[in-house]
Design an enzyme around this catalytic site. Structure first.
Site, short mmCIF file in Angstrom:
data_model
loop_
_atom_site.label_atom_id
_atom_site.label_comp_id
_atom_site.label_asym_id
_atom_site.label_seq_id
_atom_site.Cartn_x
_atom_site.Cartn_y
_atom_site.Cartn_z
N LYS A 22 0.83 -1.20 0.00
CA LYS A 22 0.00 0.00 0.00
C LYS A 22 0.87 1.26 0.00
O LYS A 22 0.66 2.19 -0.79
CB LYS A 22 -0.91 -0.01 1.23
CG LYS A 22 -1.90 1.14 1.24
CD LYS A 22 -2.67 1.22 2.54
CE LYS A 22 -3.46 -0.04 2.81
NZ LYS A 22 -4.83 0.19 3.20
N ARG A 92 -3.07 3.06 8.91
CA ARG A 92 -3.43 1.77 8.32
C ARG A 92 -2.22 0.87 8.18
O ARG A 92 -1.12 1.34 7.90
CB ARG A 92 -3.96 1.97 6.89
CG ARG A 92 -5.25 2.72 6.78
CD ARG A 92 -5.46 3.03 5.31
NE ARG A 92 -6.47 4.02 5.10
CZ ARG A 92 -7.71 3.76 4.69
NH1 ARG A 92 -8.08 2.53 4.45
NH2 ARG A 92 -8.58 4.72 4.53
N GLY A 101 -8.05 -6.83 4.87
CA GLY A 101 -8.89 -6.90 6.07
C GLY A 101 -8.29 -7.69 7.23
O GLY A 101 -8.93 -7.86 8.25
N MET A 103 -5.46 -7.05 8.98
CA MET A 103 -4.84 -6.28 10.05
C MET A 103 -5.68 -5.03 10.32
O MET A 103 -6.71 -4.84 9.71
CB MET A 103 -3.41 -5.93 9.67
CG MET A 103 -2.51 -7.15 9.72
SD MET A 103 -0.86 -6.76 9.19
CE MET A 103 -1.09 -6.43 7.48
N ARG A 336 -3.94 -1.16 -5.86
CA ARG A 336 -3.12 -2.37 -5.75
C ARG A 336 -3.53 -3.30 -6.87
O ARG A 336 -4.61 -3.13 -7.46
CB ARG A 336 -3.31 -3.04 -4.39
CG ARG A 336 -4.74 -3.40 -4.12
CD ARG A 336 -4.91 -3.95 -2.72
NE ARG A 336 -6.32 -4.05 -2.39
CZ ARG A 336 -6.79 -4.29 -1.19
NH1 ARG A 336 -5.99 -4.42 -0.17
NH2 ARG A 336 -8.09 -4.39 -0.98
N HIS A 452 -16.00 -8.38 2.26
CA HIS A 452 -14.99 -9.33 2.73
C HIS A 452 -15.23 -10.73 2.20
O HIS A 452 -14.33 -11.39 1.66
CB HIS A 452 -15.00 -9.32 4.26
CG HIS A 452 -14.06 -10.31 4.86
ND1 HIS A 452 -14.46 -11.58 5.24
CD2 HIS A 452 -12.74 -10.25 5.07
CE1 HIS A 452 -13.42 -12.23 5.69
NE2 HIS A 452 -12.36 -11.45 5.60
N SER A 768 11.37 -43.20 -12.44
CA SER A 768 10.26 -42.31 -12.11
C SER A 768 10.29 -42.14 -10.59
O SER A 768 10.21 -43.12 -9.85
CB SER A 768 8.94 -42.91 -12.57
OG SER A 768 7.90 -42.04 -12.22
N CYS A 836 6.34 -39.02 -10.41
CA CYS A 836 4.92 -39.39 -10.48
C CYS A 836 4.25 -39.34 -9.11
O CYS A 836 3.10 -39.70 -8.97
CB CYS A 836 4.73 -40.74 -11.14
SG CYS A 836 5.47 -42.08 -10.20
N TYR A 856 10.15 -35.03 -17.32
CA TYR A 856 8.71 -34.79 -17.28
C TYR A 856 8.18 -34.87 -15.86
O TYR A 856 8.86 -35.41 -14.97
CB TYR A 856 7.96 -35.80 -18.17
CG TYR A 856 8.02 -37.22 -17.65
CD1 TYR A 856 7.08 -37.68 -16.73
CD2 TYR A 856 9.02 -38.09 -18.06
CE1 TYR A 856 7.15 -38.97 -16.23
CE2 TYR A 856 9.09 -39.38 -17.57
CZ TYR A 856 8.15 -39.82 -16.65
OH TYR A 856 8.22 -41.08 -16.14
C1 PEP Z 1 4.82 -42.73 -4.98
O1 PEP Z 1 5.17 -43.44 -4.06
O2 PEP Z 1 5.16 -41.56 -5.11
C2 PEP Z 1 3.93 -43.26 -6.02
C3 PEP Z 1 3.61 -42.52 -7.07
O3 PEP Z 1 3.37 -44.47 -5.82
P1 PEP Z 1 2.14 -44.74 -4.84
O4 PEP Z 1 1.59 -43.43 -4.43
O5 PEP Z 1 1.21 -45.56 -5.61
O6 PEP Z 1 2.81 -45.48 -3.72
#
Ligand code: PEP
Ligand code: MG
Length: 886
Positions: A22, A92, A101, A103, A336, A452, A768, A836, A856
């Site tokens: 601000k 303020r 809102g 503080m 802002r 709010h 992975s 994953c 990935y």
């Molecule tokens: C993990 O362990 O990150 C995974 C993807 O396998 P799961 O969650 O099936 O154990």
């Protein structure tokens, strides 16, 4: 000597860290010549110095504050506390990141028994003067003296009743004078002291209180939710007052330069005539739309729209602007960057690129990936009839169904029990924040689109309806009525935050689709990002959804989920219970075509993109009934049907369940350990994959299965499993005469695998990172228990900054990921590496994955758009070393 206090003409918008958002913007607006009431900002460093000094304003801060006050007085030609022509100021808070809102704020500071008379004479408006004084007493007492506003409200309520007034504007100057006297009495009674009359004392007490409010409960909760660091502190802005409540040529309002709900490029806001500062945001009176200002005060409206245009151009972003009109003259009190829904964020980013205001990279950084799931929310299925109860303002889009609750604590309690709730309130205050977090949606009977409830709900991506005045809420009786209909606590409502409609009962909803602008933004993201985005999908339907959301393959297909189907589970159980290998093979033979069919469906949905299929991972007991339930069944049957085949079957099951029982199943017989002991299960799965691939290849489709072995900790495990899969592959290829393009890899999800990744990579085509298990095994926290048992307390006590199962712990688990990638690529430079675990769909973890060199990320289908954007942001940030704007 360190500089702690800056006049508005000494700063600029680049000084957010020092002046808060601000303060920096007030300075910037002053610099570009906008009509900003003059003042000064006490820096965030002063706040930290205050805390370091044991919650005392250090003398240097006090000295500089007084010096700046003198400059302000000089500039305004008025003095604080002058009985003839007093300066009045607002005090303020203003943190580095906006915390609307959360503080405290104090207006009209400088009012006392003497100055009120001067204000009455100078304005020739005693009513205004006494009203302002009583507002000041109430605000100051609440914030600084800790006297509950309830006492003041109660008095006012009684007075209104006694005099037969419906609303405050009916109170006369004498009435307000009486209120002032009564308020001072309330202060005396509750603090055992007089209301402070010396304006300088008032000022420093107020500054103290604003610093203190950095650590009030709601500010702490808000910071935690928005990941704002606690050490930043707040600045304090002391600004000369302008008054929107001096008469009908005055007013106050809030406007966004574009619609914060939809992103449409039209001025959007509301104002109240003859009202002061916080009245609009507080949601006590329902304001008028900004467009009507054009009729009421055409010149002010023209000047205001011009200022909005100027500010948007200056900041290159949508602005949220507070203004006050004092006797026909416009003042800008704040600007802002406007908070916005995901839909608006995307629309504005895309429009601004098209308008030539920003470039595509900036547009990509303007949308917070976390917000995107708002767009992936469901909406009401139009095919179903809506029996409309009533309608309010469509304050935040999305639809929700839930049971009605009337207070924030109840919302939290019921939601903790797994119930979906809709919080219905006359209005919300920052103290209700935990209830808003817990609720599916919020409905208020008062307040506008900038109240709010509306601001907070939009920020959280929750559906919200405001200003629904047809609701007659009886908080005490826990019910509300609309006309003759009465809705009680616990009744189910459906609301549509995009239209403002409220319906009783539950209405079916449909899945969201991506808008054209969203698709366009994601297409820009795809051009920028270097990392692939895949999905975790276990069946053809999820794979199709993932593909539609832009997944470039399946990063994890958890084959066990294919076993859970009600038709298949009896066969799986037969396989587990088999007494000999013949019986087991028979069951596996039955399962094979089923798995094969699923794989074919997934290959088809992925249209030639790679599909990583993980062989069975969970312990076998997960496919059998619960032990306790079985014991109950067996006991009951022993008593009632001792000779029944049913009893025999259950006893057999119980025996097996006991055999498979483990103390620590997550560290037990699971993952590749299953394949090692029961190779026939993995063989069946490998064959199903190869048959499916062969069939697809036969149809002319390009298929690239990646067969993944879970929970490997030692290279020898992978060596053996690789051999098993290779043998199956050869058999199927020989049998079908079709060559299949496949690879074999492993999950890295125990520390030993990461630490010996160089050895493991010699047997793997890809890694992975299963960061769910890797987090579990690195911390030694059970992933099934930690979140419910102690993690919350760890986060509250700041032992951990974040839940490591949601946001990757870069220092620990992340170090293992880095080690794994580096060691793996040392012995196998071609090694493909991805992630994953759940972290594959979390923006900070995605950025880390990019920096670590992963190829990935893979996440649930609904997070694919988020991951595409986050991966693009990671690239842009690294290339330009710019910082994101949220
Ligand atoms: C993990 O362990 O990150 C995974 C993807 O396998 P799961 O969650 O099936 O154990
Ligand atoms: Mg795992």
């Amino acid at each position: 000597m360190q500089k702690y206090v800056y006049l508005f003409n000494e700063g600029n918008s680049g000084m957010r860290d020092v002046l808060g958002g601000k303060g920096a913007n007030l300075a910037e607006m002053t610099k570009i010549g906008l009509p900003v009431p003059f003042g000064f900002t006490i820096s965030t460093q002063a706040c930290n110095a205050y805390y370091q000094a044991g919650k005392k304003i250090p003398s240097e801060v006090e000295k500089q504050t007084l010096a700046s006050l003198a400059r302000l007085e000089e500039r305004m030609g008025k003095k604080l506390g002058d009985p003839k022509d007093p300066l009045l100021v607002s005090v303020r808070s203003g943190a580095v990141f906006s915390m609307p809102g959360m503080m405290d704020t104090i207006l009209n500071l400088g009012m006392n028994d003497e100055t009120v008379e001067a204000v009455a004479t100078l304005t020739n408006n005693p009513r205004f003067a006494y009203d302002s004084y009583r507002r000041f007493i109430q605000m100051f007492s609440d914030v600084v003296l800790q006297v509950d506003v309830f006492y003041f409200e109660q008095f006012l309520e009684e007075l209104r009743e006694e005099k037969g007034y419906a609303a405050d504007p009916e109170l006369t100057a004498e009435d307000w004078q009486q209120v002032v006297a009564a308020y001072k009495e309330i202060v005396r009674k509750h603090t055992k002291k007089e209301f402070p009359q010396n304006p300088k004392d008032q000022l420093f007490l107020a500054i103290n209180a604003v610093f203190d409010s950095w650590n009030n409960q709601r500010a702490i909760v808000y910071r935690r939710l928005n990941k704002i660091p606690d050490h930043l502190g707040t600045a304090v802005n002391v600004q000369s007052m302008v008054f929107g409540n001096m008469g009908n040529d005055c007013g106050t309002g809030v406007a966004f330069t574009r619609n914060p709900s939809t992103g449409e490029a039209v001025l959007y806001g509301e104002y109240l005539v003859n009202a002061q500062g916080e009245d609009v945001v507080a949601g006590i009176r329902t304001p008028q739309p900004i467009a009507t200002l054009e009729d009421e005060m055409p010149e002010v409206y023209r000047q205001f729209t011009e200022t909005c245009r100027q500010l948007e151009q200056h900041y290159n972003d949508m602005q949220d602007i507070e203004f006050t009109v004092e006797r026909g003259k416009l003042f800008i009190l704040q600007t802002r960057t406007g908070k916005r829904t995901a839909q608006a964020a995307i629309q504005i980013a895309v429009d601004m690129v098209e308008e030539g205001i920003i470039d595509k990279k900036t547009a990509l950084l303007r949308v917070d990936p976390d917000q995107l799931n708002q767009l992936l929310h469901r909406r009401i299925d139009e095919k179903h009839e809506r029996v409309l109860l009533t309608k309010g303002l469509p304050a935040s889009p999305g639809a929700a169904t839930g049971q009605v609750v009337f207070d924030a604590d109840e919302a939290e309690q019921l939601s903790n029990k797994g119930k979906k709730v809709i919080l219905v309130r006359p209005e919300t205050t920052p103290d209700d924040i935990h209830g808003i977090v817990a609720a599916q949606a919020v409905v208020t009977s008062r307040g506008g689109m900038t109240s709010h409830a509306a601001v907070v709900a939009r920020g959280m991506g929750k559906a919200c309806i405001c200003g629904c005045e047809a609701l007659k809420i009886d908080l005490h009786g826990k019910k509300f009525s609309v006309g003759d209909t009465v809705i009680h606590y616990g009744d189910v409502l459906t609301i549509d935050g995009s239209t403002g409609e409220i319906m009783s009962g539950e209405i079916p909803m449909i899945e969201p689709e991506l808008s054209d602008e969203f698709q366009l933004l994601l297409a820009w993201a795809d051009q920028e990002r270097k990392m692939g985005v895949r999905a975790n999908a276990d069946n053809p339907e999820d794979a199709r959804k993932a593909f539609e959301f832009g997944a470039e393959g399946v990063g994890l297909c958890r084959t066990e989920h294919m076993f859970m189907d009600s038709k298949r589970i009896p066969i799986v159980q037969k396989m587990i219970l088999a007494e000999d290998s013949e019986e087991r093979m028979a069951a596996l033979d039955q399962l094979l075509p089923m798995q094969q069919g699923d794989f074919e469906g997934i290959f088809e949905a992925m249209k030639g993109h790679p599909v990583t299929i993980r062989l069975l991972d969970p312990p076998l007991h997960e496919f059998l009934p619960d032990k306790e339930e079985l014991i109950i069944d067996v006991t009951r049957l022993q008593l009632t049907e001792p000779d029944s085949p049913e009893l025999h079957k259950k006893e057999q099951l119980l025996r097996k369940v006991r055999q498979l029982d483990e103390f620590n199943p997550m560290l037990g017989h699971r993952g590749c350990r299953l394949g090692m002991i029961h190779p026939e299960i993995y063989e069946m799965q490998a064959k199903a994959i190869f048959y499916a691939a062969a069939k697809m290849a036969e149809k002319g489709m390009n298929v690239n299965p990646e067969i993944m072995i879970p929970l490997v900790g030692h290279v020898n495990e992978l060596k053996k499993m690789r051999q098993l899969v290779t043998v199956c592959g050869k058999r199927v290829q020989d049998e079908t005469g079709i060559e299949i393009n496949y690879t074999i890899g492993t999950m890295i999800e125990v520390p030993r695998a990461a630490l010996t990744a160089d050895q493991i990579a010699e047997e793997a085509d890809f890694f992975s990172f299963g960061t769910n298990d890797l987090t579990q095994t690195t911390f030694g926290y059970s992933r099934d228990d930690a979140e419910g048992k102690f993690l919350q307390a760890y986060i509250e006590q700041k032992v951990l900054q974040e839940n490591p199962f949601a946001v990757l712990d870069q220092e620990g688990v992340g170090k293992l990921v880095e080690t794994g990638v580096q060691l793996g690529r040392k012995t196998n430079p071609q090694l493909k590496a991805g992630i994953c675990g759940e972290h594959g769909g979390e923006k900070n973890s995605i950025e880390f994955c990019y920096k670590t060199g992963l190829d990935y990320v893979s996440c649930s289908p609904y997070r694919v758009p988020l991951a595409r954007l986050a991966a693009a942001q990671a690239t842009i940030k690294q290339n330009k070393a710019v910082y994101s704007t949220f």
